[in-house]
Every structure is written in C-alpha cells, then in structure tokens.
Design a protein around this motif. Structure first.
Motif, PDB file in Angstrom:
ATOM      1  N   THR A   1       0.833  -1.193   0.000  1.00 28.99           N
ATOM      2  CA  THR A   1       0.000   0.000   0.000  1.00 28.99           C
ATOM      3  C   THR A   1       0.870   1.245   0.000  1.00 28.99           C
ATOM      4  O   THR A   1       2.064   1.170   0.222  1.00 28.99           O
ATOM      5  N   LYS A   2       0.228   2.382  -0.214  1.00 27.91           N
ATOM      6  CA  LYS A   2       0.967   3.643  -0.317  1.00 27.91           C
ATOM      7  C   LYS A   2       1.739   3.989   0.954  1.00 27.91           C
ATOM      8  O   LYS A   2       2.783   4.610   0.891  1.00 27.91           O
ATOM      9  N   GLU A   5       5.212   2.490   0.647  1.00 27.84           N
ATOM     10  CA  GLU A   5       6.013   2.786  -0.546  1.00 27.84           C
ATOM     11  C   GLU A   5       7.333   3.498  -0.266  1.00 27.84           C
ATOM     12  O   GLU A   5       8.343   3.163  -0.879  1.00 27.84           O
ATOM     13  N   PRO A   6       7.375   4.494   0.647  1.00 26.31           N
ATOM     14  CA  PRO A   6       8.643   5.205   0.829  1.00 26.31           C
ATOM     15  C   PRO A   6       9.704   4.427   1.604  1.00 26.31           C
ATOM     16  O   PRO A   6      10.837   4.883   1.719  1.00 26.31           O
ATOM     17  N   THR A   8      12.513   1.569   2.729  1.00 26.51           N
ATOM     18  CA  THR A   8      13.542   0.723   2.129  1.00 26.51           C
ATOM     19  C   THR A   8      13.248  -0.737   2.487  1.00 26.51           C
ATOM     20  O   THR A   8      12.426  -1.025   3.361  1.00 26.51           O
ATOM     21  N   GLU A   9      13.959  -1.654   1.840  1.00 25.72           N
ATOM     22  CA  GLU A   9      13.793  -3.073   2.156  1.00 25.72           C
ATOM     23  C   GLU A   9      14.138  -3.345   3.621  1.00 25.72           C
ATOM     24  O   GLU A   9      13.474  -4.139   4.286  1.00 25.72           O
TER      25      GLU A   9
END
Length: 76
Positions: A1-2, A5-6, A8-9
C-alpha cells in the motif's frame, strides 16, 4: 500500500520483525538485520518519527513496537 512505498527493504524488514515478534530494542534489532547498533537506533527512531512505530520510554534502552494499524497494512 501507499503507506509502505517510501520505505527501504531494511525498514520493511524491521516492521515485519516487530509485527511478528513484538517489541524490541535497537540492540535486539541489530542482531537480526546485521547493522551497527547506531544504524539500527537511527532506523528505529526514523520509523517512530514517521508514525510507523510506538516507543516505550519508561526504561532504557527504549523498546519499539509496531503500531496496530501498520500490522493490518503489512498483512494486505
């Protein structure tokens, strides 16, 4: 989901660890993700400041746990 999104792994991995295992300190996270304690502490603080985590400040070292709403998002 959004909401994710930002990230990192490594940040996603930390959220998944906390979601699955419960609250942990930066030293405990360090052992799981093979980063320095300092890097782990900065990463947890960032996730806390961005609203992904809650922090228990009653004792040091601080313990971090994932917010309930983040658990739901991770499951989707």
């Amino acid at each position: 989901t959004k909401a994710l999104e930002p990230l990192t792994e490594t940040e996603l991995l930390v959220l998944k660890i906390l979601a699955g295992e419960g609250e942990k300190s930066s030293s405990e996270i360090k052992e799981r993700i093979n980063l320095t304690r300092e890097h782990s502490a900065r990463l947890l603080k960032k996730l806390y400041e961005e609203g992904y985590l809650e922090r228990d400040v009653r004792n040091k070292p601080y313990k971090y746990r994932i917010k309930n709403e983040m658990i739901d998002i991770l499951r989707d």
